[in-house]
Design an enzyme around this catalytic site. Structure first.
Site, PDB file in Angstrom:
ATOM      1  N   CYS A   1      12.208  39.716  20.773  1.00 50.78           N
ATOM      2  CA  CYS A   1      11.639  40.960  20.243  1.00 50.78           C
ATOM      3  C   CYS A   1      12.589  41.698  19.316  1.00 50.78           C
ATOM      4  O   CYS A   1      12.185  42.170  18.247  1.00 50.78           O
ATOM      5  CB  CYS A   1      11.203  41.870  21.391  1.00 50.78           C
ATOM      6  SG  CYS A   1      12.570  42.603  22.353  1.00 50.78           S
TER       7      CYS A   1
ATOM      8  N   ASP B   1       3.822  45.052  16.943  1.00 52.81           N
ATOM      9  CA  ASP B   1       4.723  44.226  17.746  1.00 52.81           C
ATOM     10  C   ASP B   1       4.553  42.763  17.357  1.00 52.81           C
ATOM     11  O   ASP B   1       3.554  42.132  17.694  1.00 52.81           O
ATOM     12  CB  ASP B   1       4.435  44.419  19.238  1.00 52.81           C
ATOM     13  CG  ASP B   1       5.578  43.936  20.122  1.00 52.81           C
ATOM     14  OD1 ASP B   1       6.385  43.115  19.651  1.00 52.81           O
ATOM     15  OD2 ASP B   1       5.664  44.382  21.281  1.00 52.81           O
TER      16      ASP B   1
ATOM     17  N   HIS C   1      12.365  46.776  25.361  1.00 54.39           N
ATOM     18  CA  HIS C   1      11.694  45.917  24.390  1.00 54.39           C
ATOM     19  C   HIS C   1      11.651  46.688  23.080  1.00 54.39           C
ATOM     20  O   HIS C   1      11.330  47.881  23.065  1.00 54.39           O
ATOM     21  CB  HIS C   1      10.283  45.599  24.889  1.00 54.39           C
ATOM     22  CG  HIS C   1       9.430  44.855  23.910  1.00 54.39           C
ATOM     23  ND1 HIS C   1       9.534  43.494  23.725  1.00 54.39           N
ATOM     24  CD2 HIS C   1       8.452  45.276  23.062  1.00 54.39           C
ATOM     25  CE1 HIS C   1       8.654  43.111  22.812  1.00 54.39           C
ATOM     26  NE2 HIS C   1       7.989  44.180  22.392  1.00 54.39           N
TER      27      HIS C   1
END
Length: 212
Positions: A52, A104, A89
């Site tokens: 991520c 994302d 994250h």
């Protein structure tokens, strides 16, 4: 083409070319242990995969280069006991035409388009709940699917790359019992034709064992 359509096209294009993979955690590679701007960009463009922090950081740069207002944000996953993991994250919030959207490209599932950030808004099968933290100007968004919380997003720009570096180091030094992504090899690619993530290895293939 609308601004939102252009944003979605950029997102799908990036997802289609870059896989989510945590293989570096298990590989023992050492050159990736520093979250340096140029190193991360080179790594993602060369290998076409990342976690991520790597993928969303690079996409944040791409959005900025396209003059799309955006900023990086911390998100947290919930533990089974109700607490949240210390490791965060990394994701993106885009400001577009007076609205905010959650982006994302580094989760490996769920997120295939910009998610509108309004209370009780629904994008696909993603639902958003807005929360205002008491005695602060900070707001959060709970992002869920099928009534299961995926992430709690803190709407506060993360501008200091050193904070990402610290989290990056913490991830690579974490033990399997300390974070789910340190327990299994998790690799997914995005198929733009079906709008689905496809596993590259069997789901939840355990690489390291721990008592948790």
């Amino acid at each position: 083409m609308s601004n939102l359509s252009s944003l979605k096209k950029l997102m799908v294009g990036f997802l289609s070319r870059h896989n989510f993979s945590n293989r570096d955690y298990f590989s023992g590679e050492t050159y990736l242990r520093t979250f340096d701007h140029y190193t991360i960009i080179d790594k993602v463009y060369t290998t076409k995969y990342g976690i991520c922090m790597e993928l969303n950081y690079v996409f944040h740069i791409i959005l900025t280069n396209h003059h799309i207002p955006n900023y990086l944000v911390k998100c947290h996953k919930k533990k089974s006991n109700g607490d949240f993991y210390d490791l965060f994250h990394l994701a993106i919030i885009v400001e577009l035409d007076g609205s905010k959207y959650f982006i994302d490209v580094g989760f490996g599932e769920h997120f295939i388009e910009p998610v509108e950030l309004n209370h009780n808004s629904i994008t696909g099968n993603i639902k958003v709940i807005f929360n205002q933290l008491e005695n602060t100007n900070i707001s959060t968004y709970d992002i869920s699917t099928n009534n299961i919380l995926i992430l709690r997003v803190t709407d506060e720009p993360l501008n200091n790359i050193k904070h990402i570096e610290s989290n990056y180091q913490k991830f690579f030094h974490s033990k399997p019992e300390e974070f789910p992504l340190c327990r299994v090899l998790f690799e997914r690619k995005f198929d733009a034709k079906t709008n689905q993530y496809i596993p590259l290895v069997p789901d939840y293939q355990y690489i390291k064992k721990a008592n948790y």
